[in-house]
Scaffold this motif. Structure first.
Motif, PDB file in Angstrom:
ATOM      1  N   GLY A 347       0.748  -1.155   0.301  1.00 48.81           N
ATOM      2  CA  GLY A 347       0.177   0.094  -0.227  1.00 48.81           C
ATOM      3  C   GLY A 347       0.879   1.357   0.250  1.00 48.81           C
ATOM      4  O   GLY A 347       0.217   2.830   0.467  1.00 48.81           O
ATOM      5  N   ALA A 348       2.135   1.324  -0.435  1.00 49.44           N
ATOM      6  CA  ALA A 348       3.045   2.335  -0.133  1.00 49.44           C
ATOM      7  C   ALA A 348       2.514   3.237  -1.551  1.00 49.44           C
ATOM      8  O   ALA A 348       2.258   2.468  -2.722  1.00 49.44           O
ATOM      9  CB  ALA A 348       4.487   2.128  -0.065  1.00 49.44           C
ATOM     10  N   ARG A 349       3.175   4.510  -1.613  1.00 50.97           N
ATOM     11  CA  ARG A 349       2.989   5.408  -2.660  1.00 50.97           C
ATOM     12  C   ARG A 349       4.578   5.411  -3.144  1.00 50.97           C
ATOM     13  O   ARG A 349       5.756   4.623  -2.483  1.00 50.97           O
ATOM     14  CB  ARG A 349       2.585   6.350  -2.666  1.00 50.97           C
ATOM     15  CG  ARG A 349       3.149   7.774  -3.721  1.00 50.97           C
ATOM     16  CD  ARG A 349       3.097   8.809  -3.279  1.00 50.97           C
ATOM     17  NE  ARG A 349       3.907  10.106  -4.898  1.00 50.97           N
ATOM     18  CZ  ARG A 349       3.459  11.367  -4.689  1.00 50.97           C
ATOM     19  NH1 ARG A 349       2.805  12.058  -4.000  1.00 50.97           N
ATOM     20  NH2 ARG A 349       3.926  11.659  -5.398  1.00 50.97           N
ATOM     21  N   VAL A 350       5.337   4.788  -4.753  1.00 51.78           N
ATOM     22  CA  VAL A 350       5.839   4.244  -4.920  1.00 51.78           C
ATOM     23  C   VAL A 350       6.490   5.400  -6.499  1.00 51.78           C
ATOM     24  O   VAL A 350       5.404   5.582  -7.568  1.00 51.78           O
ATOM     25  CB  VAL A 350       6.844   3.261  -4.769  1.00 51.78           C
ATOM     26  CG1 VAL A 350       7.753   3.131  -6.230  1.00 51.78           C
ATOM     27  CG2 VAL A 350       6.146   2.124  -4.496  1.00 51.78           C
ATOM     28  N   ASP A 351       7.518   6.402  -6.773  1.00 51.71           N
ATOM     29  CA  ASP A 351       8.150   6.768  -7.190  1.00 51.71           C
ATOM     30  C   ASP A 351       8.731   6.415  -8.214  1.00 51.71           C
ATOM     31  O   ASP A 351      10.147   6.731  -7.741  1.00 51.71           O
ATOM     32  CB  ASP A 351       7.447   8.790  -7.376  1.00 51.71           C
ATOM     33  CG  ASP A 351       6.245   8.942  -7.226  1.00 51.71           C
ATOM     34  OD1 ASP A 351       4.964   9.261  -7.471  1.00 51.71           O
ATOM     35  OD2 ASP A 351       5.937   9.360  -5.367  1.00 51.71           O
ATOM     36  N   VAL A 352       8.962   6.158 -10.076  1.00 51.44           N
ATOM     37  CA  VAL A 352      10.380   6.018  -9.806  1.00 51.44           C
ATOM     38  C   VAL A 352      11.282   7.571 -10.758  1.00 51.44           C
ATOM     39  O   VAL A 352       9.976   7.602 -11.468  1.00 51.44           O
ATOM     40  CB  VAL A 352      10.210   4.813 -11.221  1.00 51.44           C
ATOM     41  CG1 VAL A 352      11.604   4.359 -11.639  1.00 51.44           C
ATOM     42  CG2 VAL A 352       9.869   3.280  -9.841  1.00 51.44           C
ATOM     43  N   CYS A 353      12.111   7.578 -10.948  1.00 51.49           N
ATOM     44  CA  CYS A 353      13.345   9.005 -11.639  1.00 51.49           C
ATOM     45  C   CYS A 353      13.710   7.923 -11.374  1.00 51.49           C
ATOM     46  O   CYS A 353      14.806   7.047 -11.095  1.00 51.49           O
ATOM     47  CB  CYS A 353      12.836   9.909 -10.324  1.00 51.49           C
ATOM     48  SG  CYS A 353      11.232  11.035 -10.132  1.00 51.49           S
ATOM     49  N   GLY A 354      14.627   8.684 -12.805  1.00 48.58           N
ATOM     50  CA  GLY A 354      15.787   7.951 -13.637  1.00 48.58           C
ATOM     51  C   GLY A 354      15.927   6.841 -13.505  1.00 48.58           C
ATOM     52  O   GLY A 354      14.443   6.249 -14.035  1.00 48.58           O
ATOM     53  N   GLY A 355      16.421   5.483 -14.888  1.00 48.99           N
ATOM     54  CA  GLY A 355      16.688   4.769 -14.898  1.00 48.99           C
ATOM     55  C   GLY A 355      15.606   4.273 -16.272  1.00 48.99           C
ATOM     56  O   GLY A 355      15.462   5.649 -16.763  1.00 48.99           O
ATOM     57  N   LYS A 356      14.928   3.123 -16.616  1.00 44.61           N
ATOM     58  CA  LYS A 356      14.713   2.675 -18.091  1.00 44.61           C
ATOM     59  C   LYS A 356      13.122   3.014 -17.709  1.00 44.61           C
ATOM     60  O   LYS A 356      11.928   2.132 -16.834  1.00 44.61           O
ATOM     61  CB  LYS A 356      15.540   1.705 -18.247  1.00 44.61           C
ATOM     62  CG  LYS A 356      16.153   1.650 -19.095  1.00 44.61           C
ATOM     63  CD  LYS A 356      16.966   0.238 -19.645  1.00 44.61           C
ATOM     64  CE  LYS A 356      16.917  -0.508 -19.043  1.00 44.61           C
ATOM     65  NZ  LYS A 356      17.325  -1.465 -19.420  1.00 44.61           N
ATOM     66  N   VAL A 357      11.978   3.796 -18.104  1.00 49.37           N
ATOM     67  CA  VAL A 357      10.809   3.141 -17.928  1.00 49.37           C
ATOM     68  C   VAL A 357      10.280   2.783 -18.097  1.00 49.37           C
ATOM     69  O   VAL A 357       9.276   1.974 -18.015  1.00 49.37           O
ATOM     70  CB  VAL A 357      10.258   4.406 -18.904  1.00 49.37           C
ATOM     71  CG1 VAL A 357       9.196   3.972 -18.949  1.00 49.37           C
ATOM     72  CG2 VAL A 357      10.905   6.255 -17.783  1.00 49.37           C
ATOM     73  N   SER A 358      10.968   1.645 -19.673  1.00 43.35           N
ATOM     74  CA  SER A 358      10.358   0.485 -20.071  1.00 43.35           C
ATOM     75  C   SER A 358      10.565  -0.705 -18.672  1.00 43.35           C
ATOM     76  O   SER A 358       9.939  -2.076 -19.191  1.00 43.35           O
ATOM     77  CB  SER A 358      11.454   0.281 -21.227  1.00 43.35           C
ATOM     78  OG  SER A 358      12.456   0.352 -21.017  1.00 43.35           O
ATOM     79  N   ASP A 359      11.515  -0.911 -18.685  1.00 33.77           N
ATOM     80  CA  ASP A 359      11.445  -1.419 -16.666  1.00 33.77           C
ATOM     81  C   ASP A 359      10.403  -2.165 -16.010  1.00 33.77           C
ATOM     82  O   ASP A 359      10.081  -2.941 -15.642  1.00 33.77           O
ATOM     83  CB  ASP A 359      12.318  -1.410 -15.983  1.00 33.77           C
ATOM     84  CG  ASP A 359      14.380  -1.431 -16.317  1.00 33.77           C
ATOM     85  OD1 ASP A 359      14.038  -2.092 -17.400  1.00 33.77           O
ATOM     86  OD2 ASP A 359      14.773  -0.760 -15.959  1.00 33.77           O
TER      87      ASP A 359
END
Length: 526
Positions: A347-359
């Protein structure tokens, strides 16, 4: 002294006569140029001139004495310097004599050791002459032992090759006899058995390396991990310098290059653990397991180690913020995917920055709340997390319990750092504050790097020390050099060069120190 008495008598007599004539003059007589007055003036002038001469004499005498004293001091200093240099030369000669004596004593002490080496290597006189020649030329004992060990390995290889050739000749002879006995059976070269030369086992290689450096040891236990074997050896020695020599000889015996590390560490009193990597075909890989998740928790499941499953709890004081380092193909991207899945399932909020969006393309349908952003938007998300820290900082514990955990993933950190000095300063300050205050506010950051680069003028996008200090949980996958390991891990930093890639990693934080094999996360579990 007698010579100086007469001038003083002349001056005193002249002055006394001048004083007498002056006092005997009649004060009522107003004539100035009386014979008595003239005589008194002359005698007084004579006394003054003599006094000036005496003053100059004494001044010259004093300068002469000062010059003599200075010359004496200079001579004394020169004599002192001469004596000091002589004493220094004497000490250097004594040290040289002592060094020679130590070398002779070392030769006497190492003579039995080379006898043991000869016994191990088959009593080959060439190795003895090589080792003694190296010692006589001033080579350190460790280099001599390593050279003898390498010569021993070459000799063993030659012996095995000779056994192999002899065995092949025996087989060919047997085939020829069989052809003579049974002419109807045609034996082609393809039917000839090929026997590989026997190889030394890990235990035999390490035991032989210990014997070469004069260390008495034996293998007590072998523990098999997913990516390596841990061999426990007993060690009883008074010469602790033999341990690094044992490690160097072991790398040579096992065929491990100088650029790669062979982890050696204290396992128990008088016991050493050696971590020997497994070849790819002998490693054990695990798929991500199916498990029950509890809402509100902040657990990240890493993988399997010798002691069982390895789990990180972001709510713990030891592991609130994470720094991950690893080259391409080491398993870093696999870790980020697995960590995002674990936190989203709780139930956590996760924000992914950088890296490959395709992952994370397969995450969008299953977890609509996840955000995947390019590197340029990282600054905005860091600012949002910084403001959220200020908002939650005034909440009570009961209010914080109702808040959703926020986790910010910054993969490829160097690409997210602004090039502008002003923006970079604000970015560093806000990110450090989030790392420092986030744990108690249920706000966390996970930073990923290709290699551990320190912030400098030449590398303004490197990791600043303040941020590194606020990321207490460190995960290292395979790195190209030991420098990255020493910058990231708190203990055994060189071990990163021994990691085999594809999820083979080390996690350290507080009391946590484990080498693990990460779970494979190719598809999202049902």
């Amino acid at each position: 002294m007698v010579q100086m008495l007469f001038p003083w008598l002349k001056i005193g007599g002249s002055g006394l006569v001048a004083l007498t004539l002056t006092l005997s003059t009649n004060p009522k007589d107003l004539k100035l140029f009386l014979p008595g007055n003239i005589t008194a003036i002359a005698l007084a002038s004579y006394a003054g001139v003599k006094l000036r001469q005496l003053e100059k004499f004494y001044s010259d005498k004093e300068r002469e004495e000062d010059m003599l004293a200075a010359m004496k001091d200079t001579q004394a200093e020169e004599q002192l310097q001469f004596l000091s240099s002589a004493a220094e030369r004497k000490r250097s000669f004594e040290e040289a004599d002592k060094q020679t004596e130590r070398q002779l004593k070392l030769l006497q002490q190492t003579a039995p050791l080379f006898s043991d080496v000869l016994n191990i290597t088959g009593r080959n006189g060439a190795i003895e002459r090589m080792a003694l020649g190296m010692l006589q030329n001033g080579e350190p004992l460790g280099n001599v032992l390593l050279a003898a060990s390498e010569a021993e390995m070459q000799l063993e290889t030659a012996k095995l090759a000779a056994v192999f050739n002899t065995r092949q000749l025996e087989l060919q002879t047997q085939v020829a006899h069989q052809q003579l006995k049974n002419a109807s059976v045609v034996v082609t070269p393809s039917t000839t058995a090929v026997i590989e030369p026997p190889k030394l086992s890990k235990i035999d290689g390490l035991t032989k390396a210990a014997t070469v450096v004069g260390l008495a040891t034996q293998c007590l236990r072998v523990d098999k991990a997913p990516s390596y074997e841990r061999l426990i050896f007993s060690v009883k020695t008074e010469d602790f310098k033999s341990i690094p020599k044992f490690k160097a000889a072991s790398k040579l015996a096992l065929g491990i290059s100088e650029k790669e590390d062979l982890p050696f560490y204290i396992y128990a009193p008088e016991q050493i653990a050696v971590e020997v990597p497994l070849p790819p075909q002998q490693r054990t890989y695990y798929d991500f397991p199916t498990r029950q998740w509890n809402s509100g928790e902040r657990l990240i499941v890493l993988g399997q180690s010798l002691d069982g499953e390895v789990i990180i709890n972001l709510s713990s004081e030891d592991t609130p913020q994470i720094l991950v380092v690893g080259t391409t193909g080491s398993g870093k991207s696999n870790f980020f995917r697995a960590a995002a899945y674990c936190l989203l399932m709780q139930g956590a909020r996760v924000d992914v920055c950088g890296g490959k969006v395709s992952d994370y393309e397969d995450f969008a349908e299953r977890f609509p709340s996840i955000t995947m952003n390019d590197m340029g938007k990282t600054f905005e998300f860091v600012g949002e997390y910084f403001i959220e820290c200020d908002r939650r900082n005034s909440m009570t514990k009961a209010q914080l319990d109702l808040e959703q955990p926020w986790i910010l993933f910054i993969d490829e950190y160097k690409g997210t750092v602004p090039l502008s000095d002003a923006l970079r300063k604000a970015y560093d300050q806000q990110l450090c504050e989030v790392g420092r205050r986030g744990r108690g506010l249920k706000i966390h950051i996970v930073v990923g790097l290709q290699r551990g680069a320190k912030r400098s003028k030449e590398d303004p996008q490197g990791l600043p020390p303040d941020l590194r200090d606020n990321l207490p949980c460190r995960i290292a996958f395979r790195c190209v050099d030991a420098t990255s390991g020493r910058m990231i891990l708190m203990r055994r930093g060189e071990a990163v060069t021994s990691l085999q890639g594809r999820g083979d990693g080390i996690v350290q934080s507080g009391l946590l120190d484990a080498r693990f094999q990460a779970y494979r996360f190719e598809t999202i579990p049902n």
